[in-house]
Design an enzyme around this catalytic site. Sequence first.
Site, PDB file in Angstrom:
ATOM      1  N   LEU A  14       0.888  -1.150   0.000  1.00  0.00           N
ATOM      2  CA  LEU A  14       0.000   0.000   0.000  1.00  0.00           C
ATOM      3  C   LEU A  14       0.925   1.198   0.000  1.00  0.00           C
ATOM      4  O   LEU A  14       1.895   1.220   0.766  1.00  0.00           O
ATOM      5  CB  LEU A  14      -0.873   0.028   1.258  1.00  0.00           C
ATOM      6  N   ASP A  15       0.660   2.194  -0.839  1.00  0.00           N
ATOM      7  CA  ASP A  15       1.578   3.327  -0.869  1.00  0.00           C
ATOM      8  C   ASP A  15       1.559   4.075   0.464  1.00  0.00           C
ATOM      9  O   ASP A  15       0.669   3.901   1.294  1.00  0.00           O
ATOM     10  CB  ASP A  15       1.286   4.255  -2.054  1.00  0.00           C
ATOM     11  N   LYS A  16       2.558   4.898   0.650  1.00  0.00           N
ATOM     12  CA  LYS A  16       2.778   5.567   1.937  1.00  0.00           C
ATOM     13  C   LYS A  16       1.563   6.362   2.397  1.00  0.00           C
ATOM     14  O   LYS A  16       1.244   6.420   3.590  1.00  0.00           O
ATOM     15  CB  LYS A  16       3.997   6.485   1.815  1.00  0.00           C
TER      16      LYS A  16
ATOM     17  N   SER B  55      -1.569   5.782   1.743  1.00  0.00           N
ATOM     18  CA  SER B  55      -2.765   4.954   1.905  1.00  0.00           C
ATOM     19  C   SER B  55      -2.725   4.194   3.227  1.00  0.00           C
ATOM     20  O   SER B  55      -1.682   4.080   3.861  1.00  0.00           O
ATOM     21  CB  SER B  55      -2.899   3.967   0.742  1.00  0.00           C
TER      22      SER B  55
END
Length: 265
Positions: A111-113, A115
């Site tokens: 999950l990107d930073k 999110s």
Amino acid sequence: MDANGIRLNKYLSEAGICSRREADRLIETGKVKIDGQAAVPGQKVLPGQSVTVKGRSVSAAKGETGHKAEPVFLAVHKPRGVVCTTSDKDRAPNIVDLVHYPVRIYPIGRLDKESEGLILMTNQGDLVNKIMRSGNAHEKEYLVKVNRPVTDDFIRKMRKGVTLSELDVTTKPCFAEKAGEKAFRIVLTQGLNRQIRRMCTQLGFEVRMLKRMRIMNIELGDLKPGAYRELSRREYHQMKESLKSSTSLSYQEQKKEKSDGRKIK
């Protein structure tokens, strides 16, 4: 071990050290050695050879202590600001340090930073690869809040697929529905880089909050940010059942298996 050896990234994955993708990164940065020599991408480990990662000895299908690792499978609520990597290059707090589990585990996918939400962590390499392969089409559900009212036209376009010019690809048809004036739910079976954010941007919307609510049959539920829980026996067996027909191999590895006349697994 097969007399012909085993690919190094698969060897590390089965040892519970990291995913195949992360193994490739470790190999490329010179942190993996075979018989004392720096390994190269695509190299095989032959019977009797010793493997080290950052100076520590590793055995296939065993943990870092050399003993057979007990299966670990966790559901984790990743907070915003935490990165999903085992690399020590990123200065932001990472998911491994956050969980601080006593056994070596690593995240399944990312999950990107910016999110938050559900991420699975395990020491079971083969399951990691089967879940991560986009060709296996396993569902991931998200709740997304945007900067302006969600319209029927927006939902229709998200369902149909959005052309992402910077990636030169059109996203696969998917399920999407409104979840409030400025919110929607979406279920994806592919995992393009920052896919939902890119889709929204392409349609003139800005993501204000992105939370993953479900991976396959595993739901985030009321798990608090930063907390984790072990999968229930029922969740684990349902997931394993869903993965029976899935492959842990990449597209290129599948082609090689077929050309060699071997069974894909």
